[in-house]
Design a protein around this motif. Structure first.
Motif, PDB file in Angstrom:
ATOM      1  N   MET A   1       0.852  -1.175   0.000  1.00  0.00           N
ATOM      2  CA  MET A   1       0.000   0.000   0.000  1.00  0.00           C
ATOM      3  C   MET A   1       0.899   1.241   0.000  1.00  0.00           C
ATOM      4  O   MET A   1       1.872   1.307   0.742  1.00  0.00           O
ATOM      5  CB  MET A   1      -0.917  -0.037   1.235  1.00  0.00           C
ATOM      6  N   THR A   2       0.541   2.203  -0.791  1.00  0.00           N
ATOM      7  CA  THR A   2       1.327   3.438  -0.835  1.00  0.00           C
ATOM      8  C   THR A   2       1.158   4.215   0.468  1.00  0.00           C
ATOM      9  O   THR A   2       0.209   3.996   1.220  1.00  0.00           O
ATOM     10  CB  THR A   2       0.867   4.333  -1.991  1.00  0.00           C
ATOM     11  N   ASP A   3       2.084   5.127   0.727  1.00  0.00           N
ATOM     12  CA  ASP A   3       1.962   5.962   1.921  1.00  0.00           C
ATOM     13  C   ASP A   3       0.650   6.740   1.897  1.00  0.00           C
ATOM     14  O   ASP A   3      -0.005   6.884   2.924  1.00  0.00           O
ATOM     15  CB  ASP A   3       3.139   6.929   2.031  1.00  0.00           C
ATOM     16  N   PHE A   4       0.265   7.255   0.720  1.00  0.00           N
ATOM     17  CA  PHE A   4      -0.974   8.026   0.630  1.00  0.00           C
ATOM     18  C   PHE A   4      -2.169   7.187   1.068  1.00  0.00           C
ATOM     19  O   PHE A   4      -2.946   7.604   1.923  1.00  0.00           O
ATOM     20  CB  PHE A   4      -1.191   8.539  -0.801  1.00  0.00           C
ATOM     21  N   ALA A   5      -2.319   5.997   0.497  1.00  0.00           N
ATOM     22  CA  ALA A   5      -3.449   5.133   0.850  1.00  0.00           C
ATOM     23  C   ALA A   5      -3.401   4.751   2.326  1.00  0.00           C
ATOM     24  O   ALA A   5      -4.425   4.760   3.010  1.00  0.00           O
ATOM     25  CB  ALA A   5      -3.462   3.891  -0.033  1.00  0.00           C
ATOM     26  N   ARG A   6      -2.213   4.433   2.820  1.00  0.00           N
ATOM     27  CA  ARG A   6      -2.061   4.048   4.228  1.00  0.00           C
ATOM     28  C   ARG A   6      -2.442   5.202   5.153  1.00  0.00           C
ATOM     29  O   ARG A   6      -3.094   5.010   6.173  1.00  0.00           O
ATOM     30  CB  ARG A   6      -0.613   3.608   4.491  1.00  0.00           C
ATOM     31  N   LEU A   7      -2.074   6.423   4.778  1.00  0.00           N
ATOM     32  CA  LEU A   7      -2.370   7.579   5.619  1.00  0.00           C
ATOM     33  C   LEU A   7      -3.819   8.051   5.487  1.00  0.00           C
ATOM     34  O   LEU A   7      -4.367   8.628   6.414  1.00  0.00           O
ATOM     35  CB  LEU A   7      -1.411   8.725   5.279  1.00  0.00           C
ATOM     36  N   LEU A   8      -4.437   7.800   4.358  1.00  0.00           N
ATOM     37  CA  LEU A   8      -5.837   8.191   4.159  1.00  0.00           C
ATOM     38  C   LEU A   8      -6.780   7.250   4.903  1.00  0.00           C
ATOM     39  O   LEU A   8      -7.647   7.695   5.647  1.00  0.00           O
ATOM     40  CB  LEU A   8      -6.182   8.203   2.663  1.00  0.00           C
ATOM     41  N   HIS A   9      -6.599   5.953   4.713  1.00  0.00           N
ATOM     42  CA  HIS A   9      -7.519   4.959   5.278  1.00  0.00           C
ATOM     43  C   HIS A   9      -7.304   4.771   6.774  1.00  0.00           C
ATOM     44  O   HIS A   9      -6.216   4.954   7.291  1.00  0.00           O
ATOM     45  CB  HIS A   9      -7.360   3.628   4.552  1.00  0.00           C
ATOM     46  N   ALA A  10      -8.393   4.400   7.456  1.00  0.00           N
ATOM     47  CA  ALA A  10      -8.350   4.126   8.893  1.00  0.00           C
ATOM     48  C   ALA A  10      -9.075   2.814   9.159  1.00  0.00           C
ATOM     49  O   ALA A  10      -9.951   2.404   8.391  1.00  0.00           O
ATOM     50  CB  ALA A  10      -9.013   5.269   9.668  1.00  0.00           C
ATOM     51  N   ASP A  11      -8.719   2.169  10.255  1.00  0.00           N
ATOM     52  CA  ASP A  11      -9.317   0.880  10.601  1.00  0.00           C
ATOM     53  C   ASP A  11     -10.692   0.996  11.234  1.00  0.00           C
ATOM     54  O   ASP A  11     -11.438   0.024  11.278  1.00  0.00           O
ATOM     55  CB  ASP A  11      -8.397   0.102  11.543  1.00  0.00           C
ATOM     56  N   GLY A  12     -11.042   2.174  11.747  1.00  0.00           N
ATOM     57  CA  GLY A  12     -12.326   2.339  12.411  1.00  0.00           C
ATOM     58  C   GLY A  12     -12.503   3.770  12.857  1.00  0.00           C
ATOM     59  O   GLY A  12     -11.673   4.638  12.554  1.00  0.00           O
ATOM     60  N   PRO A  13     -13.575   4.039  13.596  1.00  0.00           N
ATOM     61  CA  PRO A  13     -13.851   5.413  14.018  1.00  0.00           C
ATOM     62  C   PRO A  13     -12.871   5.908  15.073  1.00  0.00           C
ATOM     63  O   PRO A  13     -12.367   5.134  15.877  1.00  0.00           O
ATOM     64  CB  PRO A  13     -15.261   5.328  14.603  1.00  0.00           C
TER      65      PRO A  13
ATOM     66  N   VAL B   1     -11.719   7.066   6.918  1.00  0.00           N
ATOM     67  CA  VAL B   1     -10.554   7.831   6.457  1.00  0.00           C
ATOM     68  C   VAL B   1     -10.191   8.887   7.496  1.00  0.00           C
ATOM     69  O   VAL B   1     -10.944   9.135   8.437  1.00  0.00           O
ATOM     70  CB  VAL B   1     -10.808   8.503   5.081  1.00  0.00           C
ATOM     71  N   LEU B   2      -9.025   9.517   7.286  1.00  0.00           N
ATOM     72  CA  LEU B   2      -8.584  10.667   8.082  1.00  0.00           C
ATOM     73  C   LEU B   2      -8.597  10.376   9.579  1.00  0.00           C
ATOM     74  O   LEU B   2      -9.285  11.026  10.360  1.00  0.00           O
ATOM     75  CB  LEU B   2      -9.425  11.911   7.751  1.00  0.00           C
ATOM     76  N   GLU B   3      -7.827   9.353   9.960  1.00  0.00           N
ATOM     77  CA  GLU B   3      -7.714   8.930  11.357  1.00  0.00           C
ATOM     78  C   GLU B   3      -9.061   8.526  11.952  1.00  0.00           C
ATOM     79  O   GLU B   3      -9.306   8.670  13.139  1.00  0.00           O
ATOM     80  CB  GLU B   3      -7.071  10.018  12.220  1.00  0.00           C
ATOM     81  N   GLY B   4      -9.971   8.047  11.114  1.00  0.00           N
ATOM     82  CA  GLY B   4     -11.280   7.622  11.595  1.00  0.00           C
ATOM     83  C   GLY B   4     -12.199   8.766  11.948  1.00  0.00           C
ATOM     84  O   GLY B   4     -13.219   8.583  12.600  1.00  0.00           O
TER      85      GLY B   4
END
Length: 173
Positions: A1-13, A56-59
């Motif tokens: 996963m790219t840094d962008f995708a990793r930093l955009l997506h979050a595992d939950g709220p 996204v964005l730290e949930g």
């Protein structure tokens, strides 16, 4: 996963507003949809589509992608056109509501709305660039299905007009 995708997506709220974030967080996952476009002359057209929601964005937000119709290279969907757009839904605790931005660059359609719970439903309200009122609603929400209504009301009209109806079912597996 790219840094962008990793930093955009979050595992939950995000835990700070976890309960409020579930208003849209309950949709996280993949959905199959049946879309019906309603013409002003009473005609209707139906097509399959798909919807994908994620944290996204730290949930702190929920982002989705709406694709209609599903087949690549399919002819233009009558009335509503083909959709390949995304919504960013950000909870704003200062107003106890959601700030919502829809982007569909292929059709040059961009909307801003405010979303709030309305009983068991969710109602989003805003205006178009031309000043027409918009109301997008999630109704009949269950764990595995929902109905979405896209309505518009010109300033001179007395009533709302249903433009698009989406019936979505969560994908299994």
């Amino acid at each position: 996963m790219t840094d962008f995708a990793r930093l955009l997506h979050a595992d939950g709220p995000n835990s700070e507003h976890a309960a409020a974030l579930q208003l849209y967080g309950r949709f996280v996952g993949d959905w199959d949809a049946e879309i019906t476009a309603h013409g002003s002359d009473g005609t209707t057209h139906a097509a399959p589509g798909e919807i994908h929601f994620g944290w996204v964005l730290e949930g702190r937000a929920v982002q989705d992608v709406w694709i209609i119709p599903r087949p690549a290279g399919a002819p233009a969907f009558p009335i509503a056109g083909n959709w390949y757009g995304t919504t960013l839904r950000v909870y704003d605790p200062t107003m106890s509501a959601w700030r919502i931005c829809w982007f569909d660059p292929a059709r040059s359609v961009f909307r801003q709305q405010i979303g709030r719970p309305h009983g068991q439903d969710i109602v989003q309200e805003g205006t178009t660039e031309a000043g027409e009122l918009t109301r997008w609603s999630f109704t009949g929400i269950t764990t595995d299905s929902f109905r979405w209504l896209g309505e518009a009301k010109p300033n001179t009209a007395a009533d709302w007009r249903l433009m698009v109806e989406v019936r979505a079912k969560r994908r299994k597996g």
